[in-house]
Write a protein that holds these residues in place. Structure first.
Motif, mmCIF file in Angstrom:
data_model
loop_
_atom_site.group_PDB
_atom_site.id
_atom_site.type_symbol
_atom_site.label_atom_id
_atom_site.label_comp_id
_atom_site.label_asym_id
_atom_site.label_seq_id
_atom_site.Cartn_x
_atom_site.Cartn_y
_atom_site.Cartn_z
ATOM 1 N N ASN A 209 115.552 -58.470 -34.940
ATOM 2 C CA ASN A 209 116.478 -59.279 -34.803
ATOM 3 C C ASN A 209 117.570 -58.727 -33.939
ATOM 4 O O ASN A 209 118.717 -58.881 -33.224
ATOM 5 N N VAL A 210 117.633 -56.721 -34.073
ATOM 6 C CA VAL A 210 118.977 -55.794 -33.450
ATOM 7 C C VAL A 210 118.705 -55.901 -31.915
ATOM 8 O O VAL A 210 117.478 -55.605 -31.283
ATOM 9 N N PRO A 211 119.715 -55.986 -31.566
ATOM 10 C CA PRO A 211 119.619 -56.014 -30.154
ATOM 11 C C PRO A 211 119.803 -54.459 -29.928
ATOM 12 O O PRO A 211 120.626 -53.330 -30.781
ATOM 13 N N ILE A 212 118.686 -53.953 -28.266
ATOM 14 C CA ILE A 212 118.593 -52.692 -28.600
ATOM 15 C C ILE A 212 118.619 -52.656 -26.840
ATOM 16 O O ILE A 212 118.002 -53.295 -26.600
ATOM 17 N N ASN A 213 119.620 -51.769 -26.356
ATOM 18 C CA ASN A 213 119.994 -51.645 -25.005
ATOM 19 C C ASN A 213 119.457 -49.858 -24.770
ATOM 20 O O ASN A 213 119.250 -48.810 -25.726
ATOM 21 N N VAL A 214 119.013 -50.451 -23.772
ATOM 22 C CA VAL A 214 117.808 -48.571 -23.232
ATOM 23 C C VAL A 214 118.754 -48.454 -21.988
ATOM 24 O O VAL A 214 118.871 -49.335 -21.345
ATOM 25 N N GLU A 215 119.035 -47.220 -21.927
ATOM 26 C CA GLU A 215 119.750 -46.011 -20.415
ATOM 27 C C GLU A 215 118.339 -45.171 -20.406
ATOM 28 O O GLU A 215 118.523 -44.659 -21.530
ATOM 29 N N VAL A 216 117.876 -45.089 -19.287
ATOM 30 C CA VAL A 216 117.344 -44.345 -18.990
ATOM 31 C C VAL A 216 117.784 -43.824 -17.398
ATOM 32 O O VAL A 216 118.313 -44.094 -17.072
ATOM 33 N N GLU A 217 117.559 -42.214 -17.642
ATOM 34 C CA GLU A 217 118.104 -41.843 -16.322
ATOM 35 C C GLU A 217 117.378 -40.506 -16.281
ATOM 36 O O GLU A 217 116.782 -39.759 -16.655
ATOM 37 N N SER A 218 116.597 -40.691 -15.313
ATOM 38 C CA SER A 218 115.889 -39.613 -14.472
ATOM 39 C C SER A 218 116.421 -38.426 -12.988
ATOM 40 O O SER A 218 116.552 -39.359 -12.703
ATOM 41 N N MET A 219 115.500 -37.509 -13.515
ATOM 42 C CA MET A 219 115.647 -36.500 -12.685
ATOM 43 C C MET A 219 114.536 -35.753 -12.396
ATOM 44 O O MET A 219 114.054 -35.097 -13.568
ATOM 45 N N ILE A 220 114.279 -35.463 -11.103
ATOM 46 C CA ILE A 220 113.111 -34.794 -10.431
ATOM 47 C C ILE A 220 113.819 -33.060 -9.861
ATOM 48 O O ILE A 220 114.620 -33.842 -9.303
ATOM 49 N N THR A 221 113.110 -32.533 -10.937
ATOM 50 C CA THR A 221 113.609 -30.767 -10.464
ATOM 51 C C THR A 221 113.034 -30.005 -10.052
ATOM 52 O O THR A 221 113.819 -28.740 -9.599
ATOM 53 N N GLY A 222 111.105 -30.780 -9.477
ATOM 54 C CA GLY A 222 111.268 -29.857 -8.023
ATOM 55 C C GLY A 222 109.757 -31.057 -7.807
ATOM 56 O O GLY A 222 109.505 -31.529 -8.404
ATOM 57 N N SER A 223 109.013 -30.421 -6.633
ATOM 58 C CA SER A 223 108.240 -31.041 -6.268
ATOM 59 C C SER A 223 107.017 -31.049 -6.770
ATOM 60 O O SER A 223 106.369 -31.438 -6.181
ATOM 61 N N GLY A 224 107.228 -29.668 -6.930
ATOM 62 C CA GLY A 224 105.172 -29.041 -7.006
ATOM 63 C C GLY A 224 104.654 -28.670 -5.136
ATOM 64 O O GLY A 224 104.253 -27.961 -5.580
ATOM 65 N N LEU A 225 105.839 -28.368 -4.792
ATOM 66 C CA LEU A 225 105.306 -28.551 -3.310
ATOM 67 C C LEU A 225 105.749 -26.600 -2.914
ATOM 68 O O LEU A 225 107.222 -26.393 -2.821
ATOM 69 N N SER A 226 104.963 -25.872 -2.567
ATOM 70 C CA SER A 226 105.926 -24.259 -2.413
ATOM 71 C C SER A 226 106.661 -24.540 -0.556
ATOM 72 O O SER A 226 105.806 -25.416 0.040
ATOM 73 N N PRO A 227 107.556 -23.734 -1.346
ATOM 74 C CA PRO A 227 107.831 -23.387 1.034
ATOM 75 C C PRO A 227 107.667 -23.327 1.983
ATOM 76 O O PRO A 227 106.178 -22.908 2.144
#
Length: 84
Positions: A66-84
């Motif tokens: 019965n406990v309310p659980i709040n979910v917060e998500v922050e995602s960050m893309i740090t690299g694309s895996g593509l070379s320049p």
């Protein structure tokens, strides 16, 4: 196709990832609480570590479904895996 060199595209993708992850976590919590009434996700252990005095006052097996659980998500893309 997304241009990962465009900061707006990366921000849109990060927001999409955050929404998707949040929904998956909320679904897992709902299943644990409603279908199984079992804390197989370890939420009680985290609560016990962070607030041991408060945890001792609870009957976690009865409280968890019965406990309310709040979910917060922050995602960050740090690299694309593509070379320049």
């Amino acid at each position: 196709m997304l241009d990962l060199s465009d900061p707006k595209s990366v921000t849109q993708l990060e927001n999409l990832f955050s929404q998707t992850i949040k929904q998956q976590v909320e679904d897992a919590i709902a299943k644990a609480q409603q279908d199984f009434e079992a804390d197989y996700l370890g939420i009680g252990l985290a609560l016990k570590r962070r607030k041991p005095a408060e945890f001792k006052t609870l009957n976690w097996d009865e409280t968890f479904p019965n406990v309310p659980i709040n979910v917060e998500v922050e995602s960050m893309i740090t690299g694309s895996g593509l070379s320049p």
